[in-house]
Design an enzyme around this catalytic site. Structure first.
Site, PDB file in Angstrom:
ATOM      1  N   ASP A  74      17.803 -31.949 153.834  1.00 41.49           N
ATOM      2  CA  ASP A  74      16.762 -31.199 153.137  1.00 41.49           C
ATOM      3  C   ASP A  74      16.240 -32.095 151.998  1.00 41.49           C
ATOM      4  O   ASP A  74      16.976 -32.976 151.523  1.00 41.49           O
ATOM      5  CB  ASP A  74      17.385 -29.911 152.576  1.00 41.49           C
ATOM      6  N   ARG A 105      10.039 -22.462 140.943  1.00 46.44           N
ATOM      7  CA  ARG A 105      10.808 -22.787 142.156  1.00 46.44           C
ATOM      8  C   ARG A 105      11.126 -21.514 142.966  1.00 46.44           C
ATOM      9  O   ARG A 105      10.938 -21.487 144.182  1.00 46.44           O
ATOM     10  CB  ARG A 105      12.093 -23.516 141.765  1.00 46.44           C
ATOM     11  N   SER A 161      12.015 -31.087 156.053  1.00 43.72           N
ATOM     12  CA  SER A 161      11.661 -30.376 154.825  1.00 43.72           C
ATOM     13  C   SER A 161      10.445 -29.485 154.995  1.00 43.72           C
ATOM     14  O   SER A 161       9.569 -29.740 155.818  1.00 43.72           O
ATOM     15  CB  SER A 161      11.386 -31.414 153.722  1.00 43.72           C
ATOM     16  N   ASN A 162      10.402 -28.478 154.142  1.00 43.84           N
ATOM     17  CA  ASN A 162       9.209 -27.647 153.996  1.00 43.84           C
ATOM     18  C   ASN A 162       8.020 -28.450 153.467  1.00 43.84           C
ATOM     19  O   ASN A 162       6.866 -28.041 153.638  1.00 43.84           O
ATOM     20  CB  ASN A 162       9.478 -26.537 152.969  1.00 43.84           C
TER      21      ASN A 162
HETATM   22  C1  LAC Z   1      12.738 -28.324 151.457  1.00 42.12           C
HETATM   23  C2  LAC Z   1      12.804 -27.309 150.353  1.00 42.12           C
HETATM   24  C3  LAC Z   1      12.830 -25.975 150.800  1.00 42.12           C
HETATM   25  O1  LAC Z   1      12.761 -29.515 151.142  1.00 42.12           O
HETATM   26  O2  LAC Z   1      13.905 -27.478 149.577  1.00 42.12           O
HETATM   27  O3  LAC Z   1      12.651 -27.943 152.618  1.00 42.12           O
END
Ligand code: LAC
Length: 234
Positions: A16, A47, A122-123
């Site tokens: 992540d 956040r 990651s998002n």
């Molecule tokens: C990501 C965030 C949600 O990197 O932490 O996916």
């Protein structure tokens, strides 16, 4: 009697990004400079709002990329705290998000994992991820940067975790997924990865019906749990 830990055989480690490799709270100083006495509170609310918006937009099937979610969450968090926020501050803070500090051990740990596939899942939007990886100078240690943007839904939807299986062409149970975010840990474990929860602050686990395979107090501890770890280079 202490039962020795069995090490895991993993062909890839998938990380992540925000909160795990990069410290989202490294923007606290910028927030504090803009809103003295309120910056830390704002940064924390920003956040949590950012994450809530990602989940809500996924449920609503109204995807916008994470840069947009991050901007909208900043506006909402400022409004909730009664803080005035103009375009210049928004732009400065979004830029700060592209320059988040990596946690101190990140480059060293990624370097020691050489020989295995190393990916980010990651998002973050592709542009955000490219920028933050470049800023932290860890690009040479990362084989693939995978963004939810290609499936237009956020974690913990299983389609996101499937991206890593497809991109790496490695079965899910040979992939170690590493996250500090327990909701992400839960999603990854439910999907079928081997999961490491990086719990830097000793938080209690959430009650989501799944448990990580291992809990680490920092990334460095991963070497105690995986087969064939390279010796530490001092
Ligand atoms: C990501 C965030 C949600 O990197 O932490 O996916």
């Amino acid at each position: 009697m202490k039962v020795p830990n069995r090490t895991m055989h993993l062909d890839a480690l998938v990380f992540d990004a925000f909160g795990t490799l990069f410290d989202v709270r490294s923007v606290d100083g910028r927030c504090e400079a803009f809103w003295p006495g309120k910056g830390t509170e704002l940064s924390a609310l920003w956040r949590t709002t950012q994450l809530e918006y990602s989940w809500l937009r996924s449920l609503m099937q109204r995807y916008v990329d994470f840069e947009t979610v991050t901007r909208e969450a900043l506006g909402a968090a400022c409004a909730a705290l009664g803080l005035a926020c103009d375009d210049a501050r928004v732009a400065a803070l979004l830029q700060a998000y592209r320059e988040l500090a990596p946690f101190p051990e990140v480059a060293r740990v990624l370097g020691r994992l050489e020989g295995r596939r190393r990916a980010i899942l990651s998002n973050g939007s592709p542009a955000m991820l490219q920028a933050v990886v470049r800023h932290a100078a860890i690009g040479p240690h990362i084989d693939k940067i995978l963004s939810v943007d290609s499936v237009r839904i956020y974690k913990p939807d299983p389609r996101v975790y499937q991206l890593a299986v497809d991109a790496l062409e490695i079965p899910r149970d040979r992939i170690g997924f590493v996250s500090s975010n327990f909701w992400d840990v839960s999603g990854a474990k439910a999907f079928g990865f081997r999961v490491f929860w990086v719990n830097r602050s000793g938080r209690p686990a959430d009650a989501l019906g799944v448990a990580p395979d291992r809990t680490l107090d920092n990334l460095e501890r991963i070497f105690e749990h995986i087969d064939g770890a390279m010796p530490e280079i001092m």
